[in-house]
Design a protein around this motif. Structure first.
Motif, PDB file in Angstrom:
ATOM      1  N   LYS A  85       0.722  -1.310  -0.009  1.00  0.00           N
ATOM      2  CA  LYS A  85      -0.103  -0.030   0.120  1.00  0.00           C
ATOM      3  C   LYS A  85       0.906   1.300   0.065  1.00  0.00           C
ATOM      4  CE  LYS A  85      -4.008  -1.997   0.204  1.00  0.00           C
ATOM      5  NZ  LYS A  85      -4.975  -1.909   1.320  1.00  0.00           N
ATOM      6  N   ALA A  86       2.129   1.083   0.386  1.00  0.00           N
ATOM      7  CA  ALA A  86       3.096   2.228   0.299  1.00  0.00           C
ATOM      8  C   ALA A  86       3.486   2.567  -1.018  1.00  0.00           C
ATOM      9  CB  ALA A  86       4.095   1.943   1.357  1.00  0.00           C
ATOM     10  N   GLU A  87       3.582   1.763  -2.157  1.00  0.00           N
ATOM     11  CA  GLU A  87       4.056   2.071  -3.254  1.00  0.00           C
ATOM     12  C   GLU A  87       3.087   3.044  -3.938  1.00  0.00           C
ATOM     13  OE1 GLU A  87       4.987  -0.243  -7.792  1.00  0.00           O
ATOM     14  OE2 GLU A  87       3.607  -1.239  -5.885  1.00  0.00           O
ATOM     15  N   GLY A  88       3.869   4.273  -4.341  1.00  0.00           N
ATOM     16  CA  GLY A  88       3.187   5.065  -5.079  1.00  0.00           C
ATOM     17  C   GLY A  88       2.387   6.263  -3.808  1.00  0.00           C
ATOM     18  N   ASN A  89       2.657   5.762  -2.586  1.00  0.00           N
ATOM     19  CA  ASN A  89       2.006   6.581  -1.546  1.00  0.00           C
ATOM     20  C   ASN A  89       2.925   7.710  -1.230  1.00  0.00           C
ATOM     21  OD1 ASN A  89       0.633   7.690   0.351  1.00  0.00           O
ATOM     22  ND2 ASN A  89      -0.478   5.926   0.834  1.00  0.00           N
ATOM     23  N   VAL A  90       4.063   6.734  -0.609  1.00  0.00           N
ATOM     24  CA  VAL A  90       5.190   7.432   0.200  1.00  0.00           C
ATOM     25  C   VAL A  90       5.799   8.425  -0.788  1.00  0.00           C
ATOM     26  CG1 VAL A  90       7.432   7.155   1.376  1.00  0.00           C
ATOM     27  CG2 VAL A  90       5.454   5.666   2.086  1.00  0.00           C
ATOM     28  N   HIS A  91       6.291   9.577  -0.410  1.00  0.00           N
ATOM     29  CA  HIS A  91       7.069  10.487  -1.149  1.00  0.00           C
ATOM     30  C   HIS A  91       8.051  11.286   0.007  1.00  0.00           C
ATOM     31  CE1 HIS A  91       3.596  10.533  -3.558  1.00  0.00           C
ATOM     32  NE2 HIS A  91       4.036  11.052  -4.512  1.00  0.00           N
ATOM     33  N   ALA A  92       9.460  10.637  -0.214  1.00  0.00           N
ATOM     34  CA  ALA A  92      10.351  10.772   0.745  1.00  0.00           C
ATOM     35  C   ALA A  92      11.750  11.034   0.200  1.00  0.00           C
ATOM     36  CB  ALA A  92      10.116   9.686   1.880  1.00  0.00           C
ATOM     37  N   LYS A  93      12.784  11.381   1.105  1.00  0.00           N
ATOM     38  CA  LYS A  93      13.811  11.516   1.103  1.00  0.00           C
ATOM     39  C   LYS A  93      14.813  10.392   1.640  1.00  0.00           C
ATOM     40  CE  LYS A  93      17.752  12.900  -0.499  1.00  0.00           C
ATOM     41  NZ  LYS A  93      18.161  11.554  -0.429  1.00  0.00           N
ATOM     42  N   THR A  94      15.549   9.626   0.982  1.00  0.00           N
ATOM     43  CA  THR A  94      16.285   8.695   1.941  1.00  0.00           C
ATOM     44  C   THR A  94      17.694   9.172   2.403  1.00  0.00           C
ATOM     45  OG1 THR A  94      17.205   8.006  -0.384  1.00  0.00           O
ATOM     46  CG2 THR A  94      15.308   6.779   0.380  1.00  0.00           C
ATOM     47  N   GLY A  95      18.197   8.434   3.083  1.00  0.00           N
ATOM     48  CA  GLY A  95      19.556   8.952   3.705  1.00  0.00           C
ATOM     49  C   GLY A  95      20.363   7.753   3.852  1.00  0.00           C
ATOM     50  N   THR A  96      21.684   7.679   3.737  1.00  0.00           N
ATOM     51  CA  THR A  96      22.604   6.300   3.767  1.00  0.00           C
ATOM     52  C   THR A  96      23.941   7.052   4.167  1.00  0.00           C
ATOM     53  OG1 THR A  96      21.133   4.982   2.466  1.00  0.00           O
ATOM     54  CG2 THR A  96      23.315   4.126   3.167  1.00  0.00           C
ATOM     55  N   LEU A  97      24.591   6.519   5.434  1.00  0.00           N
ATOM     56  CA  LEU A  97      26.026   6.625   5.485  1.00  0.00           C
ATOM     57  C   LEU A  97      26.313   5.501   6.227  1.00  0.00           C
ATOM     58  CD1 LEU A  97      26.608  10.213   6.766  1.00  0.00           C
ATOM     59  CD2 LEU A  97      27.570   9.315   4.908  1.00  0.00           C
ATOM     60  N   THR A  98      27.623   5.201   6.463  1.00  0.00           N
ATOM     61  CA  THR A  98      27.964   3.906   7.158  1.00  0.00           C
ATOM     62  C   THR A  98      27.513   4.179   8.490  1.00  0.00           C
ATOM     63  OG1 THR A  98      29.970   3.856   6.050  1.00  0.00           O
ATOM     64  CG2 THR A  98      30.034   2.654   8.044  1.00  0.00           C
ATOM     65  N   GLY A  99      26.644   3.121   9.005  1.00  0.00           N
ATOM     66  CA  GLY A  99      26.167   2.956  10.104  1.00  0.00           C
ATOM     67  C   GLY A  99      24.572   3.851  10.316  1.00  0.00           C
ATOM     68  N   ILE A 100      24.339   4.566   9.341  1.00  0.00           N
ATOM     69  CA  ILE A 100      23.214   5.261   9.458  1.00  0.00           C
ATOM     70  C   ILE A 100      22.287   5.104   8.168  1.00  0.00           C
ATOM     71  CG2 ILE A 100      22.270   7.630   9.446  1.00  0.00           C
ATOM     72  CD1 ILE A 100      25.221   8.684  10.376  1.00  0.00           C
ATOM     73  N   SER A 101      20.785   4.737   8.562  1.00  0.00           N
ATOM     74  CA  SER A 101      19.833   4.819   7.463  1.00  0.00           C
ATOM     75  C   SER A 101      18.620   5.675   7.904  1.00  0.00           C
ATOM     76  CB  SER A 101      19.598   3.424   7.256  1.00  0.00           C
ATOM     77  OG  SER A 101      18.309   3.272   6.246  1.00  0.00           O
ATOM     78  N   SER A 102      18.156   6.489   7.080  1.00  0.00           N
ATOM     79  CA  SER A 102      17.003   7.307   7.389  1.00  0.00           C
ATOM     80  C   SER A 102      15.966   7.412   6.249  1.00  0.00           C
ATOM     81  CB  SER A 102      17.733   8.527   7.775  1.00  0.00           C
ATOM     82  OG  SER A 102      18.546   9.239   6.861  1.00  0.00           O
ATOM     83  N   LEU A 103      14.876   7.975   6.673  1.00  0.00           N
ATOM     84  CA  LEU A 103      13.773   8.211   5.730  1.00  0.00           C
ATOM     85  C   LEU A 103      13.014   9.133   6.398  1.00  0.00           C
ATOM     86  CD1 LEU A 103      12.750   7.269   2.831  1.00  0.00           C
ATOM     87  CD2 LEU A 103      11.277   5.731   4.279  1.00  0.00           C
ATOM     88  N   ALA A 104      12.570  10.322   5.445  1.00  0.00           N
ATOM     89  CA  ALA A 104      11.783  11.315   5.920  1.00  0.00           C
ATOM     90  C   ALA A 104      10.925  11.769   4.857  1.00  0.00           C
ATOM     91  CB  ALA A 104      12.568  12.463   6.793  1.00  0.00           C
ATOM     92  N   GLY A 105       9.611  11.779   5.123  1.00  0.00           N
ATOM     93  CA  GLY A 105       8.577  12.593   3.959  1.00  0.00           C
ATOM     94  C   GLY A 105       7.197  12.528   4.166  1.00  0.00           C
ATOM     95  N   TYR A 106       6.497  12.240   3.300  1.00  0.00           N
ATOM     96  CA  TYR A 106       5.084  12.203   3.518  1.00  0.00           C
ATOM     97  C   TYR A 106       4.195  10.953   2.782  1.00  0.00           C
ATOM     98  CZ  TYR A 106       5.958  17.304   3.650  1.00  0.00           C
ATOM     99  OH  TYR A 106       6.673  18.476   3.769  1.00  0.00           O
ATOM    100  N   CYS A 107       3.210  10.906   3.217  1.00  0.00           N
ATOM    101  CA  CYS A 107       2.212   9.940   2.752  1.00  0.00           C
ATOM    102  C   CYS A 107       0.879  10.042   3.156  1.00  0.00           C
ATOM    103  CB  CYS A 107       2.459   8.323   3.398  1.00  0.00           C
ATOM    104  SG  CYS A 107       2.391   7.936   4.908  1.00  0.00           S
ATOM    105  N   THR A 108      -0.074   9.334   2.736  1.00  0.00           N
ATOM    106  CA  THR A 108      -1.572   9.504   3.032  1.00  0.00           C
ATOM    107  C   THR A 108      -2.125   8.269   3.533  1.00  0.00           C
ATOM    108  OG1 THR A 108      -1.633  10.852   0.944  1.00  0.00           O
ATOM    109  CG2 THR A 108      -3.765  10.122   1.860  1.00  0.00           C
ATOM    110  N   SER A 109      -2.683   8.372   4.632  1.00  0.00           N
ATOM    111  CA  SER A 109      -3.322   7.322   5.469  1.00  0.00           C
ATOM    112  C   SER A 109      -4.593   6.898   4.849  1.00  0.00           C
ATOM    113  CB  SER A 109      -3.792   7.813   6.903  1.00  0.00           C
ATOM    114  OG  SER A 109      -5.052   8.520   6.768  1.00  0.00           O
ATOM    115  N   PRO A 110      -5.057   5.644   5.154  1.00  0.00           N
ATOM    116  CA  PRO A 110      -6.273   4.956   4.593  1.00  0.00           C
ATOM    117  C   PRO A 110      -7.387   6.008   4.853  1.00  0.00           C
ATOM    118  CG  PRO A 110      -4.974   3.309   5.761  1.00  0.00           C
ATOM    119  CD  PRO A 110      -4.399   4.876   6.167  1.00  0.00           C
ATOM    120  N   GLU A 111      -7.480   6.702   5.860  1.00  0.00           N
ATOM    121  CA  GLU A 111      -8.576   7.560   5.981  1.00  0.00           C
ATOM    122  C   GLU A 111      -8.635   8.958   5.195  1.00  0.00           C
ATOM    123  OE1 GLU A 111      -7.803   8.207  10.223  1.00  0.00           O
ATOM    124  OE2 GLU A 111      -9.387   6.677  10.731  1.00  0.00           O
ATOM    125  N   GLY A 112      -7.251   9.115   4.455  1.00  0.00           N
ATOM    126  CA  GLY A 112      -7.288  10.129   3.664  1.00  0.00           C
ATOM    127  C   GLY A 112      -6.501  11.256   4.310  1.00  0.00           C
TER     128      GLY A 112
END
Length: 396
Positions: free
Chosen positions: A338-365
């Motif tokens: 359900k996240a495919e096409g829904n989550v719009h975000a910025k990824t982050g990767t460094l040694t030892g660090i993984s991150s994700l931040a952004g937007y999505c829409t809940s099932p309630e809209g």
């Protein structure tokens, strides 16, 4: 094992319990279901047994916090730092801002000969390419010049001289932070001389470095929009584009040459604007390459909320974010969920660090924003898998 398989092997009373538990879970309100799901994920995650997590989810539609876990813990953001840079820059400079590289001349033109200098003035445009260079060549030839006697001068005074960012690792694939770029390299004046020669001009000129003098005549200016730069900076997580943007922000502080600390000060002004204390965070660069950056999921979420509430920022920012299962750095993630096409975000990767931040829409809209930072992960893929599970819970 699927629910159907479980029902086949359990006694009748156990089957009834499974069916009842499933019914209860599915009938729970979304917020309660989400919180239970995130609590369970955090409690059972093998990744979190040996690593740290900062997480915050915010309901933009209801303007309320949905979930937090270590949301005020300061952590290294990796490339989600590009979100901070993008939001701060759009807020300060606007969506119509242009990155510029300009060609000037001094001296005089007589008998098709320029006796004087050409000045290439860099504005740290990471998109300046061969087509732009040829526009410079054509602009010189259009003045009737077929001989150049003087110098071709590189003006790099737009920013400080340091070519690497504070806190960058020497063995990373670091971009060179020069304000005078051609196809990502610091060789514009050399290539201009070559292309002028290729066009049939006689170039009797030395290459030099200096500052544009007063009274010089502008021949040509090439520009690229902030939207063009942000598209590659965000969807492809391009570090050069992020640092070029960070120094546009630094230059807007009014000091030349622009310094990284000026860019950091501009970001801190935005942090204060969204209601947090700038002294609680450390801003070292614009790309997230630096190990000296320290932010929190709360800060990231506050900035995402600020961007969403300001149309001049969101209209410019949202189209640049990677889309889960569709494009950019999220192209291969969350497919067939359900996240495919829904989550719009910025990824982050460094040694030892993984991150994700952004937007999505809940099932309630409801529109949501979120920030997830996994720190101390031995395998970044484990962090990505955890983030994908969080996003699926948000979207289910």
């Amino acid at each position: 094992m699927t629910l159907v398989a479980v029902l086949l092997v359990l006694p009748l009373t156990a089957q009834e319990n499974v069916a009842t538990d499933t019914l209860k879970k599915d009938s729970l309100p979304y917020v309660q279901r989400l919180r239970q799901g995130l609590d369970s994920l955090i409690a059972t995650s093998r990744t979190l047994r040996t690593s740290q997590l900062g997480l915050m989810v915010y309901d933009l539609t209801a303007d309320s916090v949905l979930y937090t876990h270590n949301h005020r813990q300061t952590m290294r953001p990796a490339s989600t730092m590009k979100l901070v840079t993008a939001i701060a820059t759009i807020d300060r400079l606007g969506g119509s801002y242009q990155y510029r590289t300009t060609l000037y001349y001094t001296g005089h033109i007589a008998n098709h000969t320029l006796t004087g200098d050409l000045y290439c003035v860099g504005g740290m445009d990471p998109r300046f390419n061969t087509d732009d260079l040829m526009a410079f060549v054509e602009s010189v030839r259009s003045l009737g010049i077929d001989t150049l006697r003087g110098r071709i001068v590189a003006d790099r005074s737009f920013k400080e001289e340091e070519l690497l960012g504070e806190g960058w690792c020497w063995d990373d694939d670091n971009p060179v932070l020069t304000p005078l770029l051609l196809n990502r390299k610091d060789n514009l004046t050399e290539r201009l001389a070559e292309r002028l020669t290729d066009s049939g001009a006689v170039v009797e000129a030395q290459l030099a470095t200096g500052m544009l003098p007063a009274g010089a005549t502008r021949i040509c200016q090439r520009t690229h929009s902030i939207e063009q730069v942000l598209h590659k900076m965000m969807k492809e997580s391009d570090n050069l584009y992020a640092e070029a943007t960070f120094f546009q922000l630094a230059a807007a502080e009014g000091q030349r040459p622009a310094k990284a600390k000026n860019g950091a000060n501009a970001v801190k002004k935005l942090i204060q604007k969204v209601g947090l204390a700038p002294s609680n965070y450390r801003i070292a660069d614009g790309s997230g390459l630096s190990l000296y950056n320290y932010v929190s999921p709360e800060l990231m979420t506050r900035l995402l909320r600020y961007a969403w509430r300001n149309k001049n920022i969101s209209d410019c920012l949202l189209p640049t974010l990677a889309i889960a299962g569709v494009d950019g750095t999220l192209q291969g993630r969350m497919k067939k969920t359900k996240a495919e096409g829904n989550v719009h975000a910025k990824t982050g990767t460094l040694t030892g660090i993984s991150s994700l931040a952004g937007y999505c829409t809940s099932p309630e809209g409801h529109e949501l924003c979120f920030a997830i930072i996994n720190q101390g992960v031995m395998r970044n893929g484990d962090g990505r898998d955890f983030q994908d599970e969080v996003c699926q819970l948000l979207c289910n």
